[in-house]
Scaffold this motif. Structure first.
Motif, PDB file in Angstrom:
ATOM      1  N   GLN A 237       0.864  -1.188   0.000  1.00  0.00           N
ATOM      2  CA  GLN A 237       0.000   0.000   0.000  1.00  0.00           C
ATOM      3  C   GLN A 237       0.902   1.240   0.000  1.00  0.00           C
ATOM      4  OE1 GLN A 237      -3.792  -0.228   1.975  1.00  0.00           O
ATOM      5  NE2 GLN A 237      -3.696  -2.464   2.109  1.00  0.00           N
ATOM      6  N   ASP A 260       2.832  -4.046  -7.514  1.00  0.00           N
ATOM      7  CA  ASP A 260       1.430  -3.632  -7.400  1.00  0.00           C
ATOM      8  C   ASP A 260       1.217  -2.967  -6.035  1.00  0.00           C
ATOM      9  OD1 ASP A 260       0.759  -4.593  -9.871  1.00  0.00           O
ATOM     10  OD2 ASP A 260       0.131  -6.561  -9.129  1.00  0.00           O
ATOM     11  N   SER A 261       0.543  -1.825  -6.062  1.00  0.00           N
ATOM     12  CA  SER A 261       0.278  -1.094  -4.828  1.00  0.00           C
ATOM     13  C   SER A 261      -1.099  -0.452  -4.885  1.00  0.00           C
ATOM     14  CB  SER A 261       1.337  -0.008  -4.601  1.00  0.00           C
ATOM     15  OG  SER A 261       0.980   0.855  -3.539  1.00  0.00           O
ATOM     16  N   THR A 262      -1.722  -0.316  -3.732  1.00  0.00           N
ATOM     17  CA  THR A 262      -3.024   0.360  -3.633  1.00  0.00           C
ATOM     18  C   THR A 262      -2.887   1.728  -2.958  1.00  0.00           C
ATOM     19  OG1 THR A 262      -3.459  -0.782  -1.551  1.00  0.00           O
ATOM     20  CG2 THR A 262      -4.311  -1.811  -3.569  1.00  0.00           C
ATOM     21  N   LYS A 282      -5.581  -1.052  -6.953  1.00  0.00           N
ATOM     22  CA  LYS A 282      -4.262  -1.630  -7.196  1.00  0.00           C
ATOM     23  C   LYS A 282      -3.776  -1.300  -8.599  1.00  0.00           C
ATOM     24  CE  LYS A 282      -3.348  -5.657  -5.512  1.00  0.00           C
ATOM     25  NZ  LYS A 282      -3.287  -7.119  -5.279  1.00  0.00           N
TER      26      LYS A 282
END
Length: 776
Positions: A237, A260-262, A282
């Motif tokens: 995140q 991948d990040s939110t 994401k």
């Protein structure tokens, strides 16, 4: 600086609970900050400041960038007010008593070796020298920004005060401050990015406290927010201060590796859809999002995503704000962030104050720390848009005079009965002692040197005392208010270890001086005559004795630290003899004040709140004045035994007083009224946050009853005569009818011709103010 995410044992015990949104308005924070630049003047290098000699950054420019970055990244919720800046020609003292000199520091700097160890500075000395505890508790400041050079020995952030906890360093709790506050020590060898990093570790410490844990799990909001790919692959995140979402190691903010990040969810969406909507945000990202490895840009990116929404969420049995900036700055208000000044609860019982409240100052700037003399003349320091100046006025708000006009800070004035004022003023290099008449005439510069002279006091004879640095430690000095007859009262030093500091002197009208000084092992109470004779070690123990006060008969009171959670109040004669312990309990008793009649008042913490206590200086008579569910603090007492203090009413601080056995509420408003003082005429002064951004000076003068003024209109006329006529019983008659008690003017039990004679003597006529002394 390294912070390791650890799984708290209690995480496994938490049970998921339904989320409940709770109303909580967003509040823009305007914390007042004191900036101390420890930036010595190096005389051998053409009187340049150390930051210039070292080729380092200008502390003022760094601070400006720091404040500006938070205004932006907090979405306008954290708006620092730099209310005071002091650039001092001082080498900070270390915990073991060592101080660099120009020569010794430059020698180490030349080879970048030979630095003194242990390195840590003495934080209590900073608190003591700059009066930080009082300034925090009275609302003058909420935070300290400290710019220092390499090897000046400060933690990045340190939490100070009662209830303090780990904040990227051990808390300093044996300080008599009822609030917790943070001192951030920056290094002007470094940049704004490193300053932001200090605040980042502060954030991590406080938020771990708020949520009770910090672990690499998708549980509560803080754990989720700080996830990064290395600790939970595919679930990144926002990461933390050292680890961006894709970092493989500490400070690896420049990695081009895509993960991948939110993180986008936290920018503008939280708390909507939390936590179910988080996966929908994401996407793949790398260092191009947060500045290609630049420390400042990464931290700004991270701060922009700190939750900044209204309301709150309940999860795992915890209700937490959606605006984390409130926790990071206004932590005293919330119990989960260590707050001990939480709003709520019923206000304490009190009667209405029978007096006139006056706004003495009314401007666009801050006015602080009023003092009042025996004749009702006030003095205070007020901001003029550039720096602090000295002002005075009558207690009624009339005859306002600006005493100083210059480009530096003039602070903490004191005034004697004759209207002579003394204060400490910064001259561009250090603090000096000045005096003047309350009408602004006869300004005198008492000291003129290259060291700090500060903490002055003046008695009614015009004798001034203060403490001054002698090149090794602080000593006590005295002089006449016109600058003559300068006397060095103390002259001592330690052959090793902590220096023999002597600080914070007080003086009575017999020219007896008291102070607390270090004896080489701990702090003790000392006294002497103002001419330096008859030096006495009043206390002699193995504990810390602090902040003595002395009355006109030469009785001294002070508080003594036994442990970090236990301080007691003591009393003794200034010339020596038996030391009396006035309190004996397991909690804190702080800042005793003594009246000329020998009564002592102080603030104590017997249970959940601070209370006001009173006792006789000679022992006995211990009484708890307040007993409620809120805080009562910083009492003052006059000759008649009347007491004034600041009390929390469940929403904000108000002023209360004890008169004739009754507690009276002087103020009743929706802002903070603090730091009251009172003279023997029962006149009161204090400062108050009269609006969102300024503090003003207020006063209260009691209305003295006028005999025969039965309707309270301040005159004695035929309307009042009608009342006493109705109440007449004749000599020996009685009891009087209900509502006629006020017609008994001679203090017996009837209303007869004696009362009528007093009434006639008090007649003033309609709209002509009566005489309170008319009864004789």
């Amino acid at each position: 600086m390294k912070q390791v995410c650890r799984r708290a044992a209690l995480i496994g015990m938490l049970i998921w609970a339904p989320r409940v949104a709770v109303a909580q308005d967003l509040t823009v924070l305007h914390p007042r900050a004191l900036l101390i630049n420890f930036d010595p003047i190096i005389e051998s290098r053409s009187n340049q400041r150390l930051h210039t000699v070292g080729g380092w950054n200008d502390p003022s420019i760094l601070t400006s960038g720091y404040i500006s970055d938070f205004q932006t990244t907090s979405h306008g919720l954290l708006m620092y007010r730099l209310t005071r800046t002091v650039t001092v020609d001082v080498w900070p003292i270390k915990e073991d008593g060592f101080r660099y000199t120009d020569e010794s520091y430059l020698a180490c700097l030349a080879t970048w070796s030979g630095w003194h160890t242990p390195d840590l500075c003495d934080y209590k000395a900073k608190v003591r020298d700059f009066d930080l505890a009082r300034k925090v508790d009275s609302g003058e400041i909420e935070e300290v920004l400290d710019h220092s050079a390499p090897y000046f020995g400060g933690y990045e952030t340190r939490m100070i005060g009662r209830g303090g906890y780990w904040c990227n360093s051990p808390a300093l709790t044996r300080v008599a401050c009822s609030k917790i506050f943070i001192v951030s020590v920056f290094n002007y060898e470094r940049g704004v990015g490193e300053m932001l990093e200090d605040f980042g570790h502060r954030t991590e410490s406080i938020m771990r406290r708020v949520y009770g844990s910090w672990a690499a799990e998708e549980t509560h909001a803080w754990n989720r927010f700080t996830l990064y790919d290395k600790v939970l692959p595919g679930k990144a995140q926002c990461g933390n201060v050292h680890y961006a979402p894709n970092s493989n190691s500490d400070y690896d903010w420049g990695s081009w590796r895509y993960v991948d990040s939110t993180a986008d969810y936290w920018l503008d969406t939280f708390p909507a859809g939390y936590p179910d909507e988080i996966p929908n945000f994401k996407r793949s990202m790398n260092c191009s999002e947060w500045g290609y490895g630049d420390i400042r840009l990464h931290h700004k990116w991270w701060y922009l995503r700190i939750p900044h929404a209204a309301g709150s969420i309940t999860e795992y049995g915890m209700t937490r704000l959606n605006n984390w900036w409130a926790y990071l700055q206004d932590f005293n208000t919330y119990p989960e962030s260590g707050g001990d000044h939480v709003p709520g609860g019923p206000p304490p019982a009190a009667e209405t104050y029978p007096g006139v409240v006056t706004a003495v100052s009314a401007n666009l700037y801050d006015d602080w720390a009023p003092q009042i003399n025996a004749t009702g003349r006030l003095v205070w320091h007020g901001y003029d848009g550039s720096d602090f100046e000295i002002y005075s006025a009558n207690v009624t708000g009339t005859n306002v005079v600006r005493i100083t006009t210059n480009a530096f800070n003039d602070e903490d004035p004191k005034i004697n009965a004759a209207g002579r004022i003394v204060w400490q003023g910064f001259d561009g290099q250090d603090y000096e002692i000045y005096s003047a008449n309350a009408d602004g005439t006869n300004v005198v510069r008492i000291t003129n040197n290259t060291v700090n002279d500060w903490h002055p006091q003046i008695n009614d004879l015009g004798k001034v005392v203060w403490d001054s640095f002698d090149g090794t430690d602080y000593e006590i000095y005295s002089a006449n208010a016109d600058g003559t007859d300068v006397v060095r009262i103390t002259n001592n030093s330690a052959t090793s270890g902590y220096p023999r500091e002597d600080v914070w002197p007080q003086i009575n009208n017999s020219n007896r001086v008291v102070w607390f000084g270090h004896d080489g092992s701990d702090w003790e109470i000392y006294s002497a005559n103002a001419d330096g004779t008859n030096l006495v070690n009043v206390s002699n123990n193995s504990y810390e004795d602090e902040y003595p006060q002395i009355n006109e008969s030469g009785r001294v009171v002070w508080h003594t630290w036994y442990t970090t959670s236990n301080a007691e109040v003591y009393s003794a004669d200034a010339t020596g003899g038996t030391v009396l312990r006035l309190t004996n309990n397991s909690y804190e008793d702080w800042y005793p004040q003594i009246s000329d009649a020998g009564q002592v008042v102080w603030m104590a913490r017997p249970a959940a709140g601070w209370e006001i206590m009173r006792a006789n200086a000679a022992g006995g008579g211990l009484t708890q004045i307040t007993n409620n569910s809120t805080h009562d603090q910083y009492p003052q007492i006059n000759l008649a035994g009347e007491i004034v203090w600041q009390g929390f009413d469940g929403a904000d601080w108000e002023i209360y007083t004890l008169r004739d056995g009754a507690i009276l509420q002087v103020t009743n408003n929706d802002y903070h009224d603090r730091a009251p003082c009172m003279n023997d005429e029962s006149q009161i002064a204090w400062h108050a946050d009269s609006s969102e951004n300024t503090s003003e000076i207020f006063s209260a003068v009691p209305v003295i009853p006028i005999p025969g003024d039965f309707n309270g209109d301040r005159d004695v006329d035929l309307e009042d005569f009608g009342h006493i006529q109705t109440c007449l019983t004749g000599s020996g008659g009685g009891p009087v009818a209900s509502g006629c008690e006020d017609a008994i003017l001679d203090y017996d039990t009837d209303v007869d011709t004696v009362d009528l004679d007093i009434f006639v003597n008090c007649l003033s006529g309609t709209d002509v103010q009566g005489d309170p002394a008319c009864a004789g």
